[in-house]
Design an enzyme around this catalytic site. Sequence first.
Site, mmCIF file in Angstrom:
data_model
loop_
_atom_site.group_PDB
_atom_site.id
_atom_site.type_symbol
_atom_site.label_atom_id
_atom_site.label_comp_id
_atom_site.label_asym_id
_atom_site.label_seq_id
_atom_site.Cartn_x
_atom_site.Cartn_y
_atom_site.Cartn_z
ATOM 1 N N HIS A 63 -6.471 -3.594 1.773
ATOM 2 C CA HIS A 63 -6.829 -3.731 1.645
ATOM 3 C C HIS A 63 -7.466 -5.127 0.867
ATOM 4 O O HIS A 63 -7.256 -4.533 -0.570
ATOM 5 C CB HIS A 63 -8.727 -3.190 1.460
ATOM 6 C CG HIS A 63 -9.426 -3.961 1.803
ATOM 7 N ND1 HIS A 63 -10.373 -4.995 1.019
ATOM 8 C CD2 HIS A 63 -10.400 -4.864 3.555
ATOM 9 C CE1 HIS A 63 -11.643 -6.031 2.273
ATOM 10 N NE2 HIS A 63 -11.009 -5.459 2.903
ATOM 11 N N GLU A 74 -9.976 -0.715 9.628
ATOM 12 C CA GLU A 74 -9.789 -0.938 10.645
ATOM 13 C C GLU A 74 -9.472 0.496 11.124
ATOM 14 O O GLU A 74 -8.611 0.511 13.155
ATOM 15 C CB GLU A 74 -8.745 -1.794 10.790
ATOM 16 C CG GLU A 74 -9.094 -3.088 10.085
ATOM 17 C CD GLU A 74 -10.486 -3.648 11.320
ATOM 18 O OE1 GLU A 74 -11.364 -3.289 11.938
ATOM 19 O OE2 GLU A 74 -10.594 -4.821 11.056
HETATM 20 N N1 COA Z 1 0.905 -0.860 4.590
HETATM 21 C C1 COA Z 1 2.220 -1.223 4.145
HETATM 22 N N2 COA Z 1 2.707 -1.610 2.861
HETATM 23 C C2 COA Z 1 1.668 -3.064 3.008
HETATM 24 C C3 COA Z 1 0.231 -2.634 3.709
HETATM 25 C C4 COA Z 1 0.348 -1.087 4.544
HETATM 26 N N3 COA Z 1 -0.160 -1.456 5.102
HETATM 27 N N4 COA Z 1 -0.591 -3.433 3.063
HETATM 28 C C5 COA Z 1 0.069 -4.392 1.891
HETATM 29 N N5 COA Z 1 1.384 -3.186 2.251
HETATM 30 C C6 COA Z 1 1.963 -3.377 0.552
HETATM 31 C C7 COA Z 1 2.221 -4.696 1.259
HETATM 32 O O1 COA Z 1 4.052 -4.675 1.768
HETATM 33 C C8 COA Z 1 2.493 -5.995 -0.238
HETATM 34 O O2 COA Z 1 4.601 -5.352 -1.019
HETATM 35 P P1 COA Z 1 4.772 -6.761 -1.228
HETATM 36 O O3 COA Z 1 4.041 -6.844 -2.636
HETATM 37 O O4 COA Z 1 6.242 -6.134 -1.670
HETATM 38 O O5 COA Z 1 5.046 -7.360 -0.747
HETATM 39 C C9 COA Z 1 1.555 -4.968 -1.358
HETATM 40 O O6 COA Z 1 1.288 -3.355 -0.743
HETATM 41 C C10 COA Z 1 0.707 -6.261 -1.275
HETATM 42 O O7 COA Z 1 0.307 -6.356 -0.081
HETATM 43 P P2 COA Z 1 -0.630 -8.188 0.254
HETATM 44 O O8 COA Z 1 -0.451 -8.394 1.554
HETATM 45 O O9 COA Z 1 -0.509 -9.023 -0.534
HETATM 46 O O10 COA Z 1 -1.872 -7.580 -0.248
HETATM 47 P P3 COA Z 1 -2.893 -8.583 0.865
HETATM 48 O O11 COA Z 1 -4.351 -8.615 -0.222
HETATM 49 O O12 COA Z 1 -2.722 -9.886 0.388
HETATM 50 O O13 COA Z 1 -3.766 -8.248 2.102
HETATM 51 C C11 COA Z 1 -3.973 -6.881 3.672
HETATM 52 C C12 COA Z 1 -4.463 -7.273 2.568
HETATM 53 C C13 COA Z 1 -5.300 -6.056 5.737
HETATM 54 C C14 COA Z 1 -3.582 -8.304 4.893
HETATM 55 C C15 COA Z 1 -3.194 -5.477 4.229
HETATM 56 O O14 COA Z 1 -3.060 -4.827 3.466
HETATM 57 C C16 COA Z 1 -2.356 -5.415 6.332
HETATM 58 O O15 COA Z 1 -1.377 -6.006 6.051
HETATM 59 N N6 COA Z 1 -2.377 -4.707 6.063
HETATM 60 C C17 COA Z 1 -2.749 -4.712 7.603
HETATM 61 C C18 COA Z 1 -2.963 -4.476 8.742
HETATM 62 C C19 COA Z 1 -4.458 -4.394 8.649
HETATM 63 O O16 COA Z 1 -4.765 -3.105 8.256
HETATM 64 N N7 COA Z 1 -5.162 -5.656 9.185
HETATM 65 C C20 COA Z 1 -6.616 -5.085 8.921
HETATM 66 C C21 COA Z 1 -7.598 -4.928 7.337
HETATM 67 S S1 COA Z 1 -9.219 -4.938 7.528
#
Ligand code: COA
Length: 404
Positions: free
Chosen positions: A271, A325
């Site tokens: 998140h 989620e």
């Molecule tokens: N599984 C594996 N790795 C994950 C992850 C997950 N669910 N969520 C984050 N990471 C990793 C990313 O790959 C990233 O690694 P990197 O820096 O090497 O690229 C790091 O953690 C940071 O992630 P980032 O995308 O920068 O965080 P964010 O704050 O932009 O994204 C979400 C937040 C929710 C989009 C992200 O955690 C995600 O894609 N989760 C899965 C989808 C999901 O559950 N969505 C519902 C959200 S309520």
Amino acid sequence: VRRRASVGGADPEEEGATATARGGLEDVVVGDSSISFVEGEEGRLSYRGYAIADVAERLGYESTVQLLVTGEPPGEDPPPELTRSLARRRRLGPGPASVADALAPGLPGMDAFRTLLSALGDGLYPYPPTVEQGLDLIAQAPTALARYVRRSSGLDPVEPREDLGHVEHFLYLLEGQRPDSERARALERYFVLVADHGMNASTFTLRIVVSTQSDLVSAATAAVGALKGPAHGGAPARVVEMLDRIGTADRAEAWIGDALRRRERIMGFGHRVYKTEDPRAELLREIARNVAEPERFALAQAVEEHALRALRRARPDVPLYTNVEFYAGVVLEAVGLPRDLFAPTFALARTAGWVAHALEQAEHNRLIRPDVRYTGPARRTSDTLPGGKGRPSLAAPSAGGRRS
Ligand code: COA
């Protein structure tokens, strides 16, 4: 933007430098709001000052609408006046009904919902947004969605009635009969838990549209576009797809390990704001425990445990915990909703928060129009444009020689 943050560029403390946001506007405060408060480090969420666990335990959806939209909880649950008011607004006008009937059957749920929501705004929602408009939107969006879903399956639409609560009535409109109270209650608690959540991507989108003095329905339609993506509201359907693919608890560890090796994201984890478990995940886990098939719930729990362990191992530097989620998917599946309706159902629940934010934005409105750091070519002269001295004109002879 009040906080100074920088990404890969000018030091924001340099004289004359403009504050520059980190990628994804992380940690940037874009304004004030008194609607809901997300405390990411502590894993707390509150609506108008009330802890989400207390809201979920004491208030149904209509009371939550009242709390979010007016700022105060009702004297009793359900609130008689607002409940009646929402119930009276359920019927669709001829325009939106004909759009629901004319849409091609079998569209992806969010694509259909985006068009259906848009059709509600046929000239009836002038700026600025009002509470009355907001209640119309909250009341009619489920009717439009259910009408389309039934038409799409070759069924006649169900006429709205006024004697059922908002969430129970949504299931009634979909299924043509009153749902049993356990399913209705589980879905209603889900609606309450996801009704608002700070400056999430869809709410920010909505506020940007309202800030241009556009109308509430246009703003909510734009918000639906933002909610659709898997980084936001599109995750729960993918969570249950993942559970299907894993199949049995003994396969969870290997499956998750493989997915992480392929650098895939595990749906339902991570998140932007929470650096610990999302408080809604804990509440939804308990709802899932009560409504899901025991085997399905056990599989979900096993997958959650393995995912948390594997994420901690793979990314010790990033706090990755269960988000809302993961168990939302399990609950919506147990309630009997088709996967394609998970995201539109989330959007229906979120209409309460969207309305509250639209009213708050309009009350102290100023156009939201940030700046961007330009990274294109430096200033160039017109010599390099067609017809300029530094560039052959289109009519100029080719290198092969002059033709006469
Ligand atoms: N599984 C594996 N790795 C994950 C992850 C997950 N669910 N969520 C984050 N990471 C990793 C990313 O790959 C990233 O690694 P990197 O820096 O090497 O690229 C790091 O953690 C940071 O992630 P980032 O995308 O920068 O965080 P964010 O704050 O932009 O994204 C979400 C937040 C929710 C989009 C992200 O955690 C995600 O894609 N989760 C899965 C989808 C999901 O559950 N969505 C519902 C959200 S309520």
